[in-house]
Write an enzyme that holds these catalytic residues in place. Structure first.
Site, PDB file in Angstrom:
ATOM      1  N   ASP A 171       0.863  -1.192   0.000  1.00  0.00           N
ATOM      2  CA  ASP A 171       0.000   0.000   0.000  1.00  0.00           C
ATOM      3  C   ASP A 171       0.897   1.238   0.000  1.00  0.00           C
ATOM      4  O   ASP A 171       2.024   1.165  -0.483  1.00  0.00           O
ATOM      5  CB  ASP A 171      -0.960  -0.063   1.204  1.00  0.00           C
ATOM      6  N   HIS A 209       2.213   1.951  -3.188  1.00  0.00           N
ATOM      7  CA  HIS A 209       1.269   2.874  -3.828  1.00  0.00           C
ATOM      8  C   HIS A 209       1.755   4.316  -3.803  1.00  0.00           C
ATOM      9  O   HIS A 209       0.993   5.232  -4.027  1.00  0.00           O
ATOM     10  CB  HIS A 209      -0.109   2.761  -3.164  1.00  0.00           C
TER      11      HIS A 209
END
Ligand SMILES: *[C@@H]1O[C@H](CO)[C@@H](O)[C@H](O)[C@H]1NC(C)=O
Ligand SMILES: *[C@@H]1O[C@H](CO)[C@@H](O)[C@H](O)[C@H]1NC(C)=O
Ligand SMILES: *[C@@H]1O[C@H](CO)[C@@H](O)[C@H](O)[C@H]1NC(C)=O
Length: 374
Positions: free
Chosen positions: A219, A242
């Site tokens: 993430d 991310h």
């Protein structure tokens, strides 16, 4: 010489606690978890030994160094190192701390290792220490209440360095209500496919610096959340992951504010995003003075992205205002067609765009970005 002694004598006479404080300041108690019965064999439960060692370190006068020795693996079910402490504490974490598997977990909270209300703490892995959350046993169950590995709450003047943190069931390092913290030479490692395994989550904190660190996760490498200001990331390498994100802000109609974020000399490798700002329609507050400077990208899908429609229902009446955002010195390769993607909400005031040596295509943007070169 005589004059000097006389001076000291008179001083201690009129201020007796001066001497006491002087002695205390030079004390450094070394307290090892082994003295409290820790086994460090990766099998025995060392939770109680850690709790007792912390108690002793926290109560000591002067300085205390809590030693978690190298070459051993300590299995603990929960750590709650709580202050305020009498001593200024240095945790020397040279061994490994490992979580139990999901089935053996005895957890009554959201965090596995929490450190709270401790000022002036140093946590140093000396390049040997590590924390492993054994997340693989949790990742197949994204809807489970998965613990986060390391939580700092209300810790001012915090230093964390030379440490590896891996495989959190959820996010790795949470920083909440801390002022003045420096994280350096931190290596975070979780697979690209592991759900919600943010590297750093920062909220309600100020003057936080993350530097010279390497973050691989499933993430955000770093997420800067509401109530945060003066947050810097310098020489951080992110990927897989991310990207480095401000937000998401304004979830559940919340008021969130973030300002003065500096991301400098960071590298993104194979990430889905680079520099990202995400706000949820229906929220309020602001994200302002956000700077991404000297960024190197390798095969990044969305190098620059402002998404004001994150998780979004469009056409909400309010949104978090985004202003004074600067992107400077981006170099590298994009894996997607849209290198710069600015999806702004409809209710922003007058805005403008500026580019220097920026190549790419901007679409669906308010303002439009006419200065971009193909
Ligand atoms: C840790 O201990 C303190 C003091 O006993 C308590 O207030 C706090 O709620 C505990 N935190 C967690 C996460 O268990
Ligand atoms: C963050 O970076 C800014 C701009 O370079 C600098 O003025 C500030 O002192 C830095 N803050 C921290 C906590 O490193
Ligand atoms: C950022 O990178 C540039 C170019 O490599 C270098 O000159 C500068 O010293 C770096 N600054 C920081 C704070 O790392």
């Amino acid at each position: 010489m005589l004059g000097f002694f006389t001076y000291i004598l008179i001083f201690s006479f009129i201020s007796p606690c001066f001497c006491t404080r002087l002695n205390v300041g030079t004390n450094n108690a070394f307290i090892s978890v082994m003295q409290f019965g820790a086994r460090g064999d990766g099998i025995a439960d060392d939770t109680q030994a850690f709790a007792s060692a912390w108690d002793s370190a926290c109560k000591a006068a002067g300085m205390s160094t809590l030693v978690i020795p190298t070459g051993r693996s300590f299995r603990v079910t929960k750590i709650n190192f709580s202050g305020p402490c009498k001593a200024k504490i240095n945790i020397q974490l040279e061994g490994k701390i490992v979580a139990p598997s999901k089935g053996a977990w005895k957890l009554d909270g959201t965090y596995w290792i929490s450190i709270q209300n401790v000022n002036g703490l140093t946590l140093d892995g000396n390049g040997k220490g590590g924390i492993d959350g054994y997340g693989s046993t949790w990742w197949q169950c994204p809807s489970c209440k998965r613990p986060k590995v390391l939580f700092f709450h209300a810790c001012n003047d915090l230093i964390v360095r030379n440490l590896g943190i891996s495989n959190s069931p959820q996010s790795h390092v949470s920083v909440n209500m801390c002022n003045r913290a420096t994280f350096s030479h931190i290596s975070i490692n979780a697979p690209a496919t592991s759900p919600n395994t943010d590297g750093f989550d920062i909220s309600d904190s100020t003057n936080i610096l993350i530097q010279d660190s390497n973050i691989k996760s499933g993430d955000d490498c770093i997420a800067v959340n509401g109530g945060s200001s003066f947050i810097n990331a310098t020489r951080v390498t992110c990927g897989p992951g991310h990207g480095i994100s401000v937000g998401s802000l304004g979830r559940n109609g919340q008021l969130d504010t973030v300002s003065d974020v500096h991301v400098l000399n960071c590298t993104f490798i194979g990430t889905s995003n680079g520099a990202r700002i995400k706000t949820v329609p229906g929220g309020s507050g602001y994200a302002k003075r956000i700077t991404f400077d000297q960024i190197i990208l390798q095969n990044v899908k969305n190098p620059i992205i402002i998404d004001q429609n994150y998780n979004g229902v469009e056409d909400e009446a309010t949104n978090v205002q985004v202003s004074f955002v600067t992107y400077r010195g981006f170099r590298g390769t994009s894996a997607g067609d849209v290198a710069i993607n600015l999806v702004c909400g409809p209710l922003l005031g007058k805005t403008s765009s500026a580019c220097r040596n920026a190549h790419g295509i901007a679409r669906n943007t308010i303002p439009n970005v006419p200065c971009l070169m193909k």
